[in-house]
Design a protein around this motif. Structure first.
Motif, PDB file in Angstrom:
ATOM      1  N   ALA A 260       0.834  -1.205   0.000  1.00 20.83           N
ATOM      2  CA  ALA A 260       0.000   0.000   0.000  1.00 20.83           C
ATOM      3  C   ALA A 260       0.868   1.254   0.000  1.00 20.83           C
ATOM      4  CB  ALA A 260      -0.923  -0.013   1.214  1.00 20.83           C
ATOM      5  N   MET A 261       1.916   1.239   0.807  1.00 20.25           N
ATOM      6  CA  MET A 261       2.806   2.403   0.839  1.00 20.25           C
ATOM      7  C   MET A 261       3.481   2.608  -0.511  1.00 20.25           C
ATOM      8  SD  MET A 261       4.626   2.799   4.527  1.00 20.25           S
ATOM      9  CE  MET A 261       5.411   1.207   4.615  1.00 20.25           C
ATOM     10  N   GLY A 262       3.872   1.498  -1.116  1.00 21.15           N
ATOM     11  CA  GLY A 262       4.506   1.593  -2.435  1.00 21.15           C
ATOM     12  C   GLY A 262       3.576   2.244  -3.448  1.00 21.15           C
ATOM     13  N   ILE A 263       2.329   1.799  -3.450  1.00 24.04           N
ATOM     14  CA  ILE A 263       1.351   2.370  -4.382  1.00 24.04           C
ATOM     15  C   ILE A 263       1.177   3.859  -4.110  1.00 24.04           C
ATOM     16  CG2 ILE A 263      -1.063   2.353  -5.082  1.00 24.04           C
ATOM     17  CD1 ILE A 263      -1.116  -0.634  -4.504  1.00 24.04           C
ATOM     18  N   LEU A 264       1.054   4.193  -2.838  1.00 21.19           N
ATOM     19  CA  LEU A 264       0.834   5.585  -2.458  1.00 21.19           C
ATOM     20  C   LEU A 264       1.984   6.468  -2.961  1.00 21.19           C
ATOM     21  CD1 LEU A 264      -1.019   7.430  -0.742  1.00 21.19           C
ATOM     22  CD2 LEU A 264       0.655   7.147   1.097  1.00 21.19           C
ATOM     23  N   LEU A 265       3.207   6.038  -2.670  1.00 19.37           N
ATOM     24  CA  LEU A 265       4.350   6.863  -3.063  1.00 19.37           C
ATOM     25  C   LEU A 265       4.473   6.943  -4.579  1.00 19.37           C
ATOM     26  CD1 LEU A 265       7.000   5.955  -0.391  1.00 19.37           C
ATOM     27  CD2 LEU A 265       5.618   8.009  -0.609  1.00 19.37           C
ATOM     28  N   TYR A 266       4.170   5.837  -5.236  1.00 20.40           N
ATOM     29  CA  TYR A 266       4.206   5.854  -6.698  1.00 20.40           C
ATOM     30  C   TYR A 266       3.281   6.943  -7.229  1.00 20.40           C
ATOM     31  CZ  TYR A 266       3.562   4.365 -11.508  1.00 20.40           C
ATOM     32  OH  TYR A 266       3.499   4.337 -12.866  1.00 20.40           O
ATOM     33  N   TYR A 267       2.070   6.989  -6.678  1.00 23.02           N
ATOM     34  CA  TYR A 267       1.129   7.967  -7.211  1.00 23.02           C
ATOM     35  C   TYR A 267       1.486   9.394  -6.834  1.00 23.02           C
ATOM     36  CZ  TYR A 267      -1.675   4.661  -9.576  1.00 23.02           C
ATOM     37  OH  TYR A 267      -2.082   3.735 -10.487  1.00 23.02           O
ATOM     38  N   ILE A 268       2.145   9.542  -5.692  1.00 18.78           N
ATOM     39  CA  ILE A 268       2.628  10.889  -5.363  1.00 18.78           C
ATOM     40  C   ILE A 268       3.662  11.323  -6.409  1.00 18.78           C
ATOM     41  CG2 ILE A 268       3.960  12.223  -3.696  1.00 18.78           C
ATOM     42  CD1 ILE A 268       2.560  10.661  -1.486  1.00 18.78           C
ATOM     43  N   ALA A 269       4.580  10.394  -6.715  1.00 21.44           N
ATOM     44  CA  ALA A 269       5.590  10.713  -7.735  1.00 21.44           C
ATOM     45  C   ALA A 269       4.928  10.979  -9.083  1.00 21.44           C
ATOM     46  CB  ALA A 269       6.603   9.566  -7.848  1.00 21.44           C
ATOM     47  N   ALA A 270       3.924  10.175  -9.412  1.00 25.01           N
ATOM     48  CA  ALA A 270       3.242  10.350 -10.696  1.00 25.01           C
ATOM     49  C   ALA A 270       2.530  11.700 -10.756  1.00 25.01           C
ATOM     50  CB  ALA A 270       2.240   9.213 -10.914  1.00 25.01           C
ATOM     51  N   TRP A 271       1.971  12.095  -9.607  1.00 30.23           N
ATOM     52  CA  TRP A 271       1.283  13.381  -9.553  1.00 30.23           C
ATOM     53  C   TRP A 271       2.261  14.510  -9.829  1.00 30.23           C
ATOM     54  CZ3 TRP A 271       1.653  17.696  -6.287  1.00 30.23           C
ATOM     55  CH2 TRP A 271       0.605  18.616  -6.406  1.00 30.23           C
ATOM     56  N   PHE A 272       3.429  14.419  -9.191  1.00 27.31           N
ATOM     57  CA  PHE A 272       4.454  15.431  -9.458  1.00 27.31           C
ATOM     58  C   PHE A 272       4.832  15.441 -10.931  1.00 27.31           C
ATOM     59  CE2 PHE A 272       5.460  15.709  -4.887  1.00 27.31           C
ATOM     60  CZ  PHE A 272       5.564  17.087  -4.801  1.00 27.31           C
ATOM     61  N   GLU A 273       4.930  14.251 -11.482  1.00 33.11           N
ATOM     62  CA  GLU A 273       5.327  14.147 -12.880  1.00 33.11           C
ATOM     63  C   GLU A 273       4.366  14.919 -13.781  1.00 33.11           C
ATOM     64  OE1 GLU A 273       5.160  10.234 -14.469  1.00 33.11           O
ATOM     65  OE2 GLU A 273       6.390  10.744 -16.201  1.00 33.11           O
ATOM     66  N   THR A 274       3.078  14.683 -13.608  1.00 36.57           N
ATOM     67  CA  THR A 274       2.148  15.382 -14.503  1.00 36.57           C
ATOM     68  C   THR A 274       2.125  16.878 -14.215  1.00 36.57           C
ATOM     69  OG1 THR A 274       0.457  14.583 -12.996  1.00 36.57           O
ATOM     70  CG2 THR A 274       0.553  13.550 -15.148  1.00 36.57           C
ATOM     71  N   ARG A 275       2.309  17.235 -12.944  1.00 37.55           N
ATOM     72  CA  ARG A 275       2.308  18.657 -12.613  1.00 37.55           C
ATOM     73  C   ARG A 275       3.490  19.377 -13.260  1.00 37.55           C
ATOM     74  NH1 ARG A 275      -0.237  21.388  -8.385  1.00 37.55           N
ATOM     75  NH2 ARG A 275       1.164  23.016  -9.066  1.00 37.55           N
ATOM     76  N   MET A 276       4.654  18.737 -13.192  1.00 39.03           N
ATOM     77  CA  MET A 276       5.877  19.429 -13.588  1.00 39.03           C
ATOM     78  C   MET A 276       6.171  19.344 -15.078  1.00 39.03           C
ATOM     79  SD  MET A 276       6.723  20.406 -10.590  1.00 39.03           S
ATOM     80  CE  MET A 276       8.403  20.978 -10.648  1.00 39.03           C
ATOM     81  N   THR A 277       5.723  18.295 -15.715  1.00 37.69           N
ATOM     82  CA  THR A 277       6.170  18.094 -17.091  1.00 37.69           C
ATOM     83  C   THR A 277       4.994  17.884 -18.027  1.00 37.69           C
ATOM     84  OG1 THR A 277       6.452  15.744 -16.721  1.00 37.69           O
ATOM     85  CG2 THR A 277       8.362  17.110 -16.369  1.00 37.69           C
ATOM     86  N   GLY A 278       3.949  18.668 -17.818  1.00 37.24           N
ATOM     87  CA  GLY A 278       2.795  18.577 -18.705  1.00 37.24           C
ATOM     88  C   GLY A 278       3.158  18.839 -20.151  1.00 37.24           C
ATOM     89  N   TRP A 279       4.173  19.678 -20.355  1.00 41.98           N
ATOM     90  CA  TRP A 279       4.562  20.003 -21.727  1.00 41.98           C
ATOM     91  C   TRP A 279       5.028  18.776 -22.496  1.00 41.98           C
ATOM     92  CZ3 TRP A 279       9.493  18.606 -22.795  1.00 41.98           C
ATOM     93  CH2 TRP A 279      10.372  18.522 -21.720  1.00 41.98           C
ATOM     94  N   ALA A 280       5.541  17.791 -21.751  1.00 42.00           N
ATOM     95  CA  ALA A 280       6.121  16.635 -22.435  1.00 42.00           C
ATOM     96  C   ALA A 280       5.051  15.812 -23.129  1.00 42.00           C
ATOM     97  CB  ALA A 280       6.891  15.768 -21.446  1.00 42.00           C
ATOM     98  N   THR A 281       3.832  15.880 -22.632  1.00 44.82           N
ATOM     99  CA  THR A 281       2.763  15.143 -23.297  1.00 44.82           C
ATOM    100  C   THR A 281       2.066  16.023 -24.323  1.00 44.82           C
ATOM    101  OG1 THR A 281       1.296  15.756 -21.499  1.00 44.82           O
ATOM    102  CG2 THR A 281       2.320  13.596 -21.367  1.00 44.82           C
ATOM    103  N   ARG A 282       2.611  17.234 -24.531  1.00 44.95           N
ATOM    104  CA  ARG A 282       2.071  18.150 -25.528  1.00 44.95           C
ATOM    105  C   ARG A 282       0.585  18.383 -25.325  1.00 44.95           C
ATOM    106  NH1 ARG A 282       6.808  17.880 -26.127  1.00 44.95           N
ATOM    107  NH2 ARG A 282       8.016  17.620 -28.019  1.00 44.95           N
ATOM    108  N   GLY A 283       0.190  18.521 -24.054  1.00 41.87           N
ATOM    109  CA  GLY A 283      -1.214  18.800 -23.764  1.00 41.87           C
ATOM    110  C   GLY A 283      -2.125  17.768 -24.386  1.00 41.87           C
ATOM    111  N   MET A 284      -1.865  16.503 -24.081  1.00 39.48           N
ATOM    112  CA  MET A 284      -2.625  15.420 -24.724  1.00 39.48           C
ATOM    113  C   MET A 284      -4.066  15.421 -24.285  1.00 39.48           C
ATOM    114  SD  MET A 284      -1.240  11.831 -25.676  1.00 39.48           S
ATOM    115  CE  MET A 284      -0.001  11.357 -24.507  1.00 39.48           C
ATOM    116  N   ASP A 285      -4.842  16.359 -24.822  1.00 38.46           N
ATOM    117  CA  ASP A 285      -6.245  16.387 -24.433  1.00 38.46           C
ATOM    118  C   ASP A 285      -7.132  15.931 -25.580  1.00 38.46           C
ATOM    119  OD1 ASP A 285      -5.595  18.511 -25.948  1.00 38.46           O
ATOM    120  OD2 ASP A 285      -6.046  20.041 -24.449  1.00 38.46           O
ATOM    121  N   ASN A 286      -6.547  15.184 -26.478  1.00 38.39           N
ATOM    122  CA  ASN A 286      -7.321  14.630 -27.566  1.00 38.39           C
ATOM    123  C   ASN A 286      -8.294  13.596 -27.017  1.00 38.39           C
ATOM    124  OD1 ASN A 286      -8.317  13.300 -29.744  1.00 38.39           O
ATOM    125  ND2 ASN A 286      -6.343  12.889 -30.701  1.00 38.39           N
TER     126      ASN A 286
END
Ligand SMILES: Nc1ncnc2c1ncn2[C@@H]1O[C@H](COP(=O)(O)OP(=O)(O)OP(=O)(O)O)[C@@H](O)[C@H]1O
Ligand SMILES: [Mg+2]
Lengths: 291, 264
Positions: A260-286
């Protein structure tokens, strides 16, 4: 273009401007399903587990509760020992995060150093791979030899196991800056440090954050490994201690909490990822890009 | 003629002995404020010539002089633009255009204190190329042609004395391309940098350049030059003049000869 009436080739204006409505979802639309599906699957997993250890396992072994206790047996054990579980979990969390923090510092610094110089890249890469290839379980005894039983080997193991993916990813991001971009900057008289700072580092951020997700989970593996073999605190210690006393439900309780802790931390890291590097997905709102 | 850029007998071999000989005995002179186009068969070493001129690659033999100094490393202060516009996806268009200001002195040390002034300058430039209102967008929200305009702005923002353009319009459709010719011509006439433009579009070369340098097949060297005397500003009407077609044809047959010479 055909002129026959029964086979129109060109869509009418109406057809173009009003796309056919998507097929009605049975009870959930896709977005909601995406949200609840993980929970459904986790629930299904535990149900299957329950079924397996209550119904299937007894056919093979006379004492199934020692081989694989059912979730319904694990939960009471966890509640009974909740204090120990919480304390040790927090302890492991702290250990992991300290090791992880060191790994970030060393990984980024090393990645920058190695990624920004071809010579360093060529020179240091083999030895780093060597370090990474050594199983960390083999390193723990050495760390214990140096630092004694306790927290430091766990922190160091978490660090050792998790800095490599970070370093490699940062180095890759920096080393693969488009040559044209480098040329543009160098023709302007940019120093190497300018190129790293203004282009290499920002460019490697998506790689960096992607690596954090990997690194944080393996950092957990590292600290728990060290706790289990040579610790006197932490969830790793708790599970190996419980195992020695044949308190199997508690062992599994520890494992579940770890996951459970592993999952939690993974998603915290993932959240940071999308927050910080949204440009990398080129605003994938298709709306069609549903994968 | 006071040469601003000069190459004397430059040889360039990539990757040590046995590597590709890209330039052999390549010499050229470009005057201060001149607009020169370089054309030649594909793979003849045009991009290489750009890299050598700007000091990004050292010449294996011969020398390069820019602004009176022999080139021994990246010259600095040169504006460059390429076929793919290579923008930084994490920066807005405005910040992309302003990148050179963060690198080139004296702007570099002045930028923080005079940010507003520089931003105004960048926006002025963006307006000139028809990108007004797109400053805050990200480059990947722009079309290819728009990105290329932004990349021109980036090459020009620090008022470089020398502008190196390597097929900057190569990836664009003809209408956008012709539109950007006019834009580039305006920019050049307003600021008079020295421009070396590599292109495979002969009409583009004739439209834009004062002088066209023709390269041989690889290993490349300059085999001929053509002066283009149409008055400025040239317009699309210019491209319909018989003289225009004539020069273009002459260049085309020469390139074909150069390619045939290589095939033989
Ligand atoms: N970095 C490099 N390393 C080794 N060889 C190279 C390198 N860059 C170019 N070459 C070789 O040098 C020759 C000239 O390349 P260059 O890119 O200068 O051609 P070009 O005239 O710009 O071609 P094009 O019109 O297709 O852009 C080619 O044969 C190419 O293979
Ligand atoms: Mg080229």
């Amino acid at each position: 273009m055909t002129t026959s009436d029964d086979t129109p080739v060109i869509a009418t204006e109406e057809e173009i401007t009003s796309p056919a409505p998507p097929p009605r979802p049975l009870f959930l639309d896709r977005a909601r399903l995406e949200k609840v599906l993980p929970w459904i699957i986790i629930l299904a997993f535990f149900l299957l587990w329950e079924f397996g250890s209550r119904v299937v396992l007894p056919l093979f072994t006379p004492r199934p509760e020692i081989v694989l206790p059912a979730p319904s047996a694990i939960l009471p054990a966890m509640i009974e020992d909740w204090r120990a579980i919480v304390q040790n979990s927090l302890y492991t969390l702290e250990t992991t995060l300290i090791g992880f923090a060191i790994a970030i510092v060393v990984g980024v610094a090393g990645g920058v150093a190695i990624g920004s110089s071809r010579l360093a890249y060529a020179g240091f890469y083999p030895i780093l791979i060597g370090f990474n290839a050594v199983p960390k379980i083999a390193v723990v005894p050495v760390l214990v030899l140096w630092f004694g039983i306790g927290t430091i080997p766990a922190i160091l193991t978490a660090f050792l196991i998790s800095f490599f993916p970070i370093l490699v990813n940062v180095a890759t991001g920096i080393a693969t800056v488009e040559p044209e971009l480098k040329d543009v900057c160098r023709a302007l008289g940019a120093r190497n440090s300018d190129i790293v700072w203004k282009i290499g580092l920002p460019r490697s951020m998506p790689y960096f954050f992607a690596s954090l997700k990997v690194a944080i989970t393996v950092a957990f593996v590292g600290s728990i490994l060290a706790e289990a073999t040579a610790g006197n605190h932490g969830i790793g210690h708790l599970t190996s201690y419980a195992a020695a006393q044949f308190r199997v439900p508690l062992v599994f309780g520890g494992l579940i909490v770890t996951a459970a802790m592993g999952i939690l931390l993974y998603y915290i890291a993932a959240w940071f990822e999308t927050r910080m590097t949204g440009w990398a997905t080129r605003g994938m709102d298709n709306p069609v890009a549903g994968y | 003629m006071s040469a601003f850029v000069e190459m004397n007998g430059v040889h360039l071999r990539y990757g040590g002995t046995g590597g590709t000989l890209a330039l052999a005995d390549c010499s050229l002179k470009v005057a201060d404020g001149e607009f020169v186009a370089v054309v030649g068969p594909s793979g003849c070493g045009k991009s290489t010539l750009m890299k050598v001129c700007t000091g990004l690659w050292p010449a294996s033999r011969g020398n390069v002089i820019v602004g009176g100094h022999e080139v021994s490393g990246p010259v600095g202060i040169v504006g460059m633009a390429f076929q793919n516009s290579v923008q930084l996806p994490w920066r807005t268009v405005l910040d992309n255009v302003m990148l050179p200001l963060e690198i080139v002195e004296p702007h570099r040390s002045r930028l923080k204190a005079n940010r507003a002034e520089y931003e105004a300058r960048a926006i002025e430039l963006l307006t000139l190329v028809g990108l007004k209102g797109f400053e805050k967008k990200f480059p990947w929200q722009l079309s290819g042609g728009m990105q290329q305009r932004a990349s021109l702005c980036r090459a020009l923002i620090h008022d470089p004395k020398l502008l190196m353009l390597d097929e900057p319009f190569g990836a664009l459709d003809m209408f956008t391309r012709e539109e950007l010719w006019a834009v580039l011509q305006d920019l050049w006439m307003a600021r008079k940098p020295t421009i070396i433009l590599v292109t495979h579009d002969l009409r583009e070369a004739v439209f834009l350049a004062d002088r066209i340098l023709m390269m041989s097949a690889r290993p490349g060297r300059i085999i001929s030059e053509h002066k283009v005397d149409f008055p400025r500003p040239r317009t699309l009407e210019t491209t319909y003049l018989p003289e225009f077609t004539e020069i273009t044809h002459a260049l085309r047959s020469q390139i074909q000869q150069a390619r045939a010479a290589q095939a033989a």
